[in-house]
Every structure is written in C-alpha cells, then in structure tokens.
Scaffold this active site. Structure first.
Site, PDB file in Angstrom:
ATOM      1  CE  LYS A  67       5.046  -4.191  -5.542  1.00 24.35           C
ATOM      2  NZ  LYS A  67       3.675  -4.363  -5.114  1.00 24.35           N
ATOM      3  CG  ASN A  88       3.691  -8.092  -8.972  1.00 24.80           C
ATOM      4  OD1 ASN A  88       3.750  -8.319 -10.174  1.00 24.80           O
ATOM      5  ND2 ASN A  88       2.793  -8.657  -8.184  1.00 24.80           N
ATOM      6  N   GLY A 131       1.408   4.937  -4.456  1.00 22.79           N
ATOM      7  CA  GLY A 131       2.732   4.341  -4.641  1.00 22.79           C
ATOM      8  C   GLY A 131       2.666   3.183  -5.619  1.00 22.79           C
TER       9      GLY A 131
HETATM   10  P1  NAP Z   1       5.227   2.672  -1.802  1.00 23.19           P
HETATM   11  O1  NAP Z   1       5.417   2.653  -3.276  1.00 23.19           O
HETATM   12  O2  NAP Z   1       6.368   2.954  -0.922  1.00 23.19           O
HETATM   13  O3  NAP Z   1       4.037   3.729  -1.514  1.00 23.19           O
HETATM   14  C1  NAP Z   1       3.683   4.042  -0.204  1.00 23.19           C
HETATM   15  C2  NAP Z   1       2.386   4.832  -0.173  1.00 23.19           C
HETATM   16  O4  NAP Z   1       2.053   5.110   1.199  1.00 23.19           O
HETATM   17  C3  NAP Z   1       2.475   6.186  -0.871  1.00 23.19           C
HETATM   18  O5  NAP Z   1       1.214   6.510  -1.418  1.00 23.19           O
HETATM   19  C4  NAP Z   1       2.825   7.129   0.290  1.00 23.19           C
HETATM   20  O6  NAP Z   1       2.452   8.472   0.077  1.00 23.19           O
HETATM   21  C5  NAP Z   1       1.964   6.535   1.390  1.00 23.19           C
HETATM   22  N1  NAP Z   1       2.500   6.895   2.713  1.00 23.19           N
HETATM   23  C6  NAP Z   1       3.591   6.379   3.331  1.00 23.19           C
HETATM   24  N2  NAP Z   1       3.769   6.963   4.532  1.00 23.19           N
HETATM   25  C7  NAP Z   1       2.773   7.873   4.668  1.00 23.19           C
HETATM   26  C8  NAP Z   1       2.413   8.789   5.693  1.00 23.19           C
HETATM   27  N3  NAP Z   1       3.116   8.890   6.823  1.00 23.19           N
HETATM   28  N4  NAP Z   1       1.323   9.567   5.508  1.00 23.19           N
HETATM   29  C9  NAP Z   1       0.589   9.462   4.358  1.00 23.19           C
HETATM   30  N5  NAP Z   1       0.880   8.619   3.361  1.00 23.19           N
HETATM   31  C10 NAP Z   1       1.955   7.828   3.499  1.00 23.19           C
HETATM   32  O7  NAP Z   1       4.630   1.269  -1.286  1.00 23.19           O
HETATM   33  P2  NAP Z   1       3.699   0.278  -2.122  1.00 23.19           P
HETATM   34  O8  NAP Z   1       4.536  -0.651  -2.921  1.00 23.19           O
HETATM   35  O9  NAP Z   1       2.675   1.100  -2.820  1.00 23.19           O
HETATM   36  O10 NAP Z   1       3.028  -0.606  -0.959  1.00 23.19           O
HETATM   37  C11 NAP Z   1       2.024  -0.068  -0.110  1.00 23.19           C
HETATM   38  C12 NAP Z   1       1.559  -1.152   0.879  1.00 23.19           C
HETATM   39  O11 NAP Z   1       0.812  -2.145   0.188  1.00 23.19           O
HETATM   40  C13 NAP Z   1       2.734  -1.862   1.551  1.00 23.19           C
HETATM   41  O12 NAP Z   1       2.538  -1.911   2.967  1.00 23.19           O
HETATM   42  C14 NAP Z   1       2.738  -3.246   0.928  1.00 23.19           C
HETATM   43  O13 NAP Z   1       3.148  -4.260   1.810  1.00 23.19           O
HETATM   44  C15 NAP Z   1       1.260  -3.436   0.572  1.00 23.19           C
HETATM   45  N6  NAP Z   1       1.085  -4.349  -0.572  1.00 23.19           N
HETATM   46  C16 NAP Z   1       0.376  -5.501  -0.381  1.00 23.19           C
HETATM   47  C17 NAP Z   1       0.184  -6.364  -1.450  1.00 23.19           C
HETATM   48  C18 NAP Z   1      -0.598  -7.631  -1.265  1.00 23.19           C
HETATM   49  O14 NAP Z   1      -0.448  -8.536  -2.097  1.00 23.19           O
HETATM   50  N7  NAP Z   1      -1.452  -7.727  -0.268  1.00 23.19           N
HETATM   51  C19 NAP Z   1       0.727  -6.065  -2.713  1.00 23.19           C
HETATM   52  C20 NAP Z   1       1.422  -4.876  -2.866  1.00 23.19           C
HETATM   53  C21 NAP Z   1       1.597  -4.032  -1.785  1.00 23.19           C
HETATM   54  P3  NAP Z   1       3.472   9.498  -0.674  1.00 23.19           P
HETATM   55  O15 NAP Z   1       3.328   9.184  -2.132  1.00 23.19           O
HETATM   56  O16 NAP Z   1       2.991  10.812  -0.288  1.00 23.19           O
HETATM   57  O17 NAP Z   1       4.853   9.179  -0.157  1.00 23.19           O
END
Ligand code: NAP
Length: 275
Positions: A67, A88, A131
């Site tokens: 993103k 997105n 994220g």
């Molecule tokens: P991303 O940019 O990869 O960010 C991941 C986030 O999760 C970061 O804050 C990361 O922390 C944290 N994280 C990952 N592993 C971790 C761990 N072991 N312990 C603690 N924190 C951890 O992903 P994203 O794009 O933000 O997406 C996040 C989730 O939202 C995904 O599963 C996605 O499918 C979902 N989502 C859903 C929708 C919907 O329409 N429903 C839309 C968007 C996203 P750090 O910064 O410390 O790495």
C-alpha cells in the site's frame, strides 16, 4: 463488449474474496468485469503493474505489503491517500497518469456507522497496528470526531509517526503495544494488525476491554478468529471486517466504473459464505 480489466495486487492474495465481491457489483449493472489476483512482492510490483496496465488494465486494488509503495508510485494522489501515505486503489486516466486513492477509512466508517450503528463521535478509540491499513483508516476515524485515538503498535516509532502526521485532525497518540496497560479503558477497539493471518492477536490487557462497546477487527474469516476468541474471553462484543471489505470495494468500484453498488445484498451473501 470488452470487459473492464481490474486486479488485486499483494502478497498473499490467493484467498481474497475481492473477485467475488466485484463480480457481484458488476452483475448489478450488467457490466463485464475481469478481476484478477496478482501475487507481487515489493520488488516485482512496479514491473507487474506496468504489465497489467499495458495489457489493458484500467484499475486495481492494492493490499499488504504494497500500500505504501503503490502510493509512492502514483502520479496523482487524493488528499486521503496523501494523508495515509498508503493507497488501496489505483486507476489510470486518458493522459496516462496513474491516480491513487485510499477507500479503507471510508469503508470502515460506513461499516461501523451505517451497517453496525456504532457512533464514533466522542468515543475513545484504541487502534491496534500502524501498518498500511491503520494508516488508511486513521484520517476517516478522526473525521468522526472521537474524543481520542490511541494507536498501539509493536514498532512504536511507526505509531508515533502516524500520530504526528494526523495531529491537526484531532486528539491522537502513538504508543508501544507493550505499553497498552497505560491506555486505560476505551469505547472502541479496532484491530488493524496482520497477526490473525498466522493465528495470533495483540496482547491486550483485559482492562483495555472493560466497558468497550465493540471490538472490531479489520480481519475476517479465519484471520479474525484469534481476536474473536480474545474478545469473548473479555466479554466484549466483536465484529470482523467483512463489511469493511465490501464497503471499501464498493468505493473503489465506483471510482473505476462510475456506478455505485448496493452493498447490502453482497455483504449478506459474503457473510453466509464466510461463516
Ligand atoms: P501491514 O502494513 O503489513 O501492517 C501489519 C501490522 O501488523 C503492523 O502494525 C505490524 O506491526 C503488525 N504486526 C504484524 N505482525 C505482528 C506481530 N507478530 N506482533 C505485533 N504486531 C504485528 O498490513 P496492513 O495492510 O496494515 O493490513 C493489516 C491487516 O488488515 C491485514 O490482515 C489485512 O488483511 C487487513 N485489512 C482488512 C481490510 C478490510 O477491508 N477488511 C482492509 C485492509 C486491511 P509492526 O509495524 O511492528 O511491524
């Protein structure tokens, strides 16, 4: 009639329900849509996007971990994409310019307020994660005038920097996930981490849930299960992010086609398929 060529880029994308959602929208307007899932790492993404465009692609969605990169690659960004520094939704105009938007925040707010009847105004919100998804929803949450948004993230600097970028929009604070015990009770918990994909959830002290009217995870299906179980233990009502998925998709669909889909029947169908 040639079809409108759309796609979702990210990694992993193979289990995404987005093609079904967009086909359901297309059927409402008798449009021919081809919506592909394209696996791409950050290294592959620029070339893969160029190829998609050269093959007639007219727009695409972007998911993790692309993103931020998608937003950087675009020629033009909407104000909300700029604020999030994450996109997105991409599309191209006749002059060849690539445009970026972020419909995640508006999608979340529509699901919370319109579908679930949750009022955000005056509420204290805990946003877990910093994220691309958290960045995408923060501006829209603050526009609903909560009393405060506390962003808690494993990497504290990301939470702080996200908070700093949004300071002019409302009361917002970035803290470390490990410092959650300092946060106190909140009205709404919004989980925006990717931990559910590997069966985990952020470690939230039960005190954070006391009195919470809803714990909403952006994850849905199996990835929402860990957070669901945790909320159950804390006796907090829970909702997964399927409604947000459908609402943000509808906003992207409208950008690409000019048609505004009816989300209710699509969400009902998806909810049945996902249970
Ligand atoms: P991303 O940019 O990869 O960010 C991941 C986030 O999760 C970061 O804050 C990361 O922390 C944290 N994280 C990952 N592993 C971790 C761990 N072991 N312990 C603690 N924190 C951890 O992903 P994203 O794009 O933000 O997406 C996040 C989730 O939202 C995904 O599963 C996605 O499918 C979902 N989502 C859903 C929708 C919907 O329409 N429903 C839309 C968007 C996203 P750090 O910064 O410390 O790495």
């Amino acid at each position: 009639m040639s079809s409108i060529k759309l796609a979702l880029f990210g990694h992993p994308v193979s289990h995404s329900p987005s093609p079904s959602v967009h086909q359901a929208f297309a059927a409402q307007f008798r449009l021919a849509v081809e919506y592909r899932l394209i696996e791409a790492s950050p290294e592959d993404f620029p070339e893969s996007l160029e190829t998609f465009r050269a093959e007639g692609g007219s727009g695409c969605n972007i998911t993790l971990p692309l993103k931020h990169l998608a937003c950087e690659l675009a020629d033009q960004r909407t104000p909300r994409a700029k604020l999030a520094a994450a996109a997105n939704t991409l599309w191209w105009t006749a002059d060849g310019a690539c445009h970026a938007d972020n419909t995640d925040g508006a999608g979340l707010v529509r699901d919370l307020q319109d579908n679930l009847g949750v009022n955000i105004e005056g509420k204290k919100v805990l946003l877990l994660g910093a994220g691309g998804a958290a960045a995408g929803v923060l501006g829209a949450l603050l526009a609903c005038r909560p009393s405060q948004v506390v962003i808690a993230n494993r990497t504290v600097e990301k939470a702080r920097s996200l908070a700093r970028r949004h300071l002019s929009l409302g009361e917002v604070l970035g803290i470390a996930l490990d410092d959650l015990h300092r946060c106190g009770p909140v009205d709404l918990v919004i989980e925006a981490t990717s931990m559910g994909r590997t069966g985990g959830h952020p470690d939230i002290p039960p005190s954070a849930f006391v009195g919470a009217e809803l714990c909403y995870s952006l994850n849905y299906g199996a990835a929402a299960q860990p957070m669901y179980q945790l909320s159950r233990l804390a006796k907090a009502p829970f909702h997964g992010g399927l409604g947000m998925l459908v609402e943000q998709a509808a906003l992207s669909f409208e950008i690409w086609t000019g048609h505004k889909p009816d989300t209710a029947p699509v969400l009902a169908e998806m909810a049945q398929a996902t249970v």
